[in-house]
Design a protein around this motif. Structure first.
Motif, PDB file in Angstrom:
ATOM      1  N   UNK A   1       7.056   6.978  -7.898  1.00 33.04           N
ATOM      2  CA  UNK A   1       7.179   7.513  -6.536  1.00 33.04           C
ATOM      3  C   UNK A   1       6.116   6.894  -5.629  1.00 33.04           C
ATOM      4  N   UNK A   2       4.897   6.765  -6.123  1.00 30.77           N
ATOM      5  CA  UNK A   2       3.822   6.165  -5.331  1.00 30.77           C
ATOM      6  C   UNK A   2       4.128   4.701  -5.018  1.00 30.77           C
ATOM      7  N   UNK A   3       4.636   3.965  -6.032  1.00 25.61           N
ATOM      8  CA  UNK A   3       4.966   2.557  -5.816  1.00 25.61           C
ATOM      9  C   UNK A   3       6.041   2.401  -4.740  1.00 25.61           C
ATOM     10  N   UNK A   4       7.052   3.269  -4.782  1.00 27.46           N
ATOM     11  CA  UNK A   4       8.127   3.201  -3.787  1.00 27.46           C
ATOM     12  C   UNK A   4       7.598   3.467  -2.391  1.00 27.46           C
ATOM     13  N   UNK A   5       6.754   4.488  -2.278  1.00 27.33           N
ATOM     14  CA  UNK A   5       6.206   4.837  -0.969  1.00 27.33           C
ATOM     15  C   UNK A   5       5.345   3.706  -0.428  1.00 27.33           C
ATOM     16  N   UNK A   6       4.473   3.153  -1.269  1.00 27.66           N
ATOM     17  CA  UNK A   6       3.631   2.049  -0.820  1.00 27.66           C
ATOM     18  C   UNK A   6       4.464   0.830  -0.462  1.00 27.66           C
ATOM     19  N   UNK A   7       5.548   0.596  -1.241  1.00 26.84           N
ATOM     20  CA  UNK A   7       6.429  -0.519  -0.938  1.00 26.84           C
ATOM     21  C   UNK A   7       7.083  -0.372   0.429  1.00 26.84           C
ATOM     22  N   UNK A   8       7.505   0.859   0.732  1.00 28.61           N
ATOM     23  CA  UNK A   8       8.128   1.100   2.041  1.00 28.61           C
ATOM     24  C   UNK A   8       7.119   0.952   3.173  1.00 28.61           C
ATOM     25  N   UNK A   9       5.908   1.487   2.948  1.00 28.59           N
ATOM     26  CA  UNK A   9       4.866   1.367   3.976  1.00 28.59           C
ATOM     27  C   UNK A   9       4.503  -0.099   4.206  1.00 28.59           C
ATOM     28  N   UNK A  10       4.361  -0.840   3.098  1.00 27.83           N
ATOM     29  CA  UNK A  10       4.041  -2.262   3.217  1.00 27.83           C
ATOM     30  C   UNK A  10       5.157  -3.018   3.916  1.00 27.83           C
ATOM     31  N   UNK A  11       6.404  -2.701   3.541  1.00 27.46           N
ATOM     32  CA  UNK A  11       7.545  -3.358   4.168  1.00 27.46           C
ATOM     33  C   UNK A  11       7.609  -3.054   5.649  1.00 27.46           C
ATOM     34  N   UNK A  12       7.378  -1.786   6.013  1.00 21.44           N
ATOM     35  CA  UNK A  12       7.402  -1.415   7.429  1.00 21.44           C
ATOM     36  C   UNK A  12       6.270  -2.091   8.194  1.00 21.44           C
ATOM     37  N   UNK A  13       5.099  -2.188   7.548  1.00 15.55           N
ATOM     38  CA  UNK A  13       3.948  -2.841   8.190  1.00 15.55           C
ATOM     39  C   UNK A  13       4.227  -4.322   8.433  1.00 15.55           C
ATOM     40  N   UNK A  14       4.816  -4.989   7.430  1.00 15.97           N
ATOM     41  CA  UNK A  14       5.149  -6.399   7.596  1.00 15.97           C
ATOM     42  C   UNK A  14       6.190  -6.593   8.686  1.00 15.97           C
ATOM     43  N   UNK A  15       7.197  -5.688   8.699  1.00 17.17           N
ATOM     44  CA  UNK A  15       8.230  -5.790   9.723  1.00 17.17           C
ATOM     45  C   UNK A  15       7.645  -5.599  11.111  1.00 17.17           C
TER      46      UNK A  15
END
Length: 459
Positions: A430-444
């Protein structure tokens, strides 16, 4: 052991009369002796069998680590039988990992910089002696050393034991046979033959060999409150502190690499290249003596289920879920088996239903910690050196500090809580998914912002 503990053993938690059984426990190691205490406290008549001589009279067996990392799950199980404080009184706290690079420089990664929790290095022999001494205080525990289980008929509770230098087997019987006889369990071999029993084992292509950093002038040669690690990509070395001021050193490498070190000079050259700071601490002659004294030991992982047969047999600890030692959870998981089993048995269910509930409640978590132990070997030998690992560790620590109930890092949940192992993995996912989404949103957002700036400049 106080009289109050012995009297408690003869009544259940509600003061009602409970069924008293004759329980045979095969294996008087850490889990077996703890199991004997748990069953005796419930009022059962316990026969504890061990194929070795009494460890209180024996020398240490080469090839078995003399120290272990005690964490929350093991502490909880020891507290339940009144022994936690006694164990911690002589244990050595390890507050984090001290990493040694190839040049001999060190860096520290704390286990829990937020709340200061730590692991404890405990001596295997000392802990086993403490548990056996506690067993001696119970009149309903009888210990039988140098009794090796030869055959068992689990359906009717019959066993035969072999003793040294005796031709005739010794027969015994019990209402319940409990196998705490390790990764190569004889009782598990009997369960394998029963329909519906699932079993798998996996050897890894990594062996281990034990060395020693001795005390010098009665003192530790390295800082004692850390687990020391020399990560080297495909192999590593670790060291844990002992009560006598020495360190037990474990060298873990692929067998092919062990095979390349055939001469004394090859060994010294290898350590001079990869473990430059450890070599003078061990000493060249001591290294040569210890390295060539034994062969590298194999490591394997065992998964199986169910852990019981009707109301006649049960396996616990390494007999049920042997794992590679790289998460330091083998002893702790085995002791936690007793915590869960005792809580179920105290419900006063029929024994077959209680054992079935234990299997169903435990097997997923046992599988999970076996997988985590495999993963942690990769982390310790390789990932700890990487910039990405350090960044994730920093991020986990920061979020844990801000949201201590919502964000518990994987290592903390495994070592410093009683969270089920399978839930620890789910929590990490769950933590990995959340960080992945945050990172993806930040990059976008960064890309969109950069694009907008470029458009404005072009205008």
């Amino acid at each position: 052991m106080s009289q109050s503990i012995n009297s408690y053993a003869y009544a259940d938690g509600n003061g009602a009369a409970a069924v008293r059984r004759k329980v045979a426990i095969v294996g008087a190691g850490l889990v077996g002796s703890l199991a004997a205490l748990n069953f005796a406290r419930m009022g059962h008549q316990v026969q504890l069998y061990e194929y070795r001589e009494d460890i209180r009279k024996a020398q240490l067996v080469q090839g078995r680590s003399i120290n272990l990392a005690l964490s929350q799950r093991g502490r909880k199980a020891l507290a339940a039988v009144g022994l936690e404080e006694q164990v911690l009184a002589t244990a050595i706290p390890m507050r984090g990992r001290m990493l040694h690079n190839v040049r001999g420089r060190t860096s520290i990664v704390l286990y829990d910089p937020c709340t200061g929790q730590c692991l404890y290095s405990v001596g295997r022999k000392q802990l086993n002696e403490l548990l056996l001494n506690a067993c001696d205080a119970f009149p309903n525990i009888s210990c039988h050393f140098e009794h090796k289980l030869a055959t068992a008929s689990i359906a009717d509770g019959r066993m035969q034991f072999k003793r040294p230098a005796e031709q005739q087997l010794i027969s015994a019987s019990a209402d319940l046979i409990v196998g705490c006889d390790g990764a190569f369990s004889t009782l598990r071999q009997q369960l394998v033959r029963t329909p519906g029993f699932n079993y798998s084992q996996e050897y890894i292509n990594t062996g281990y060999l034990e060395l020693c950093i001795p005390a010098k002038d009665g003192q530790f040669q390295m800082p004692s409150n850390y687990l020391h690690i020399w990560p080297r990509d495909s192999f590593m070395m670790i060291a844990l502190p002992n009560q006598d001021k020495s360190f037990t050193v474990t060298l873990s490498m692929p067998f092919e690499l062990f095979a390349q070190l055939q001469t004394q000079q090859q060994l010294l050259d290898f350590f001079g290249t990869h473990f430059v700071d450890a070599l003078p601490l061990i000493g060249e002659q001591q290294l040569i003596k210890d390295y060539f004294k034994t062969r590298p030991q194999h490591l394997m992982s065992v998964k199986c289920k169910p852990y019981h047969f009707a109301d006649k047999a049960l396996i616990l600890g390494d007999a049920a879920h042997a794992m590679v030692p790289y998460y330091g959870q083998g002893m702790n998981a085995g002791m936690e088996d007793l915590t869960l089993l005792s809580s179920i048995l105290n419900q006063q269910l029929p024994l077959d239903a209680a054992l079935a509930q234990f299997t169903e409640s435990r097997w997923r978590d046992a599988y999970a910690i076996c997988d985590l132990a495999m993963y942690n070997y990769v982390e310790m030998r390789d990932l700890t050196k990487r910039w990405s690992f350090r960044c994730r560790k920093w991020l986990d620590t920061m979020l844990f500090r801000l949201f201590p109930r919502r964000w518990v890092p994987l290592y903390n949940s495994v070592s410093f809580t009683s969270m089920p192992y399978s839930q620890c993995i789910a929590n990490r996912q769950w933590q990995d998914k959340l960080l992945g989404r945050v990172l993806g949103a930040t990059l976008l957002m960064s890309l969109l912002a950069g694009g907008a700036i470029c458009v404005r400049r072009l205008r």
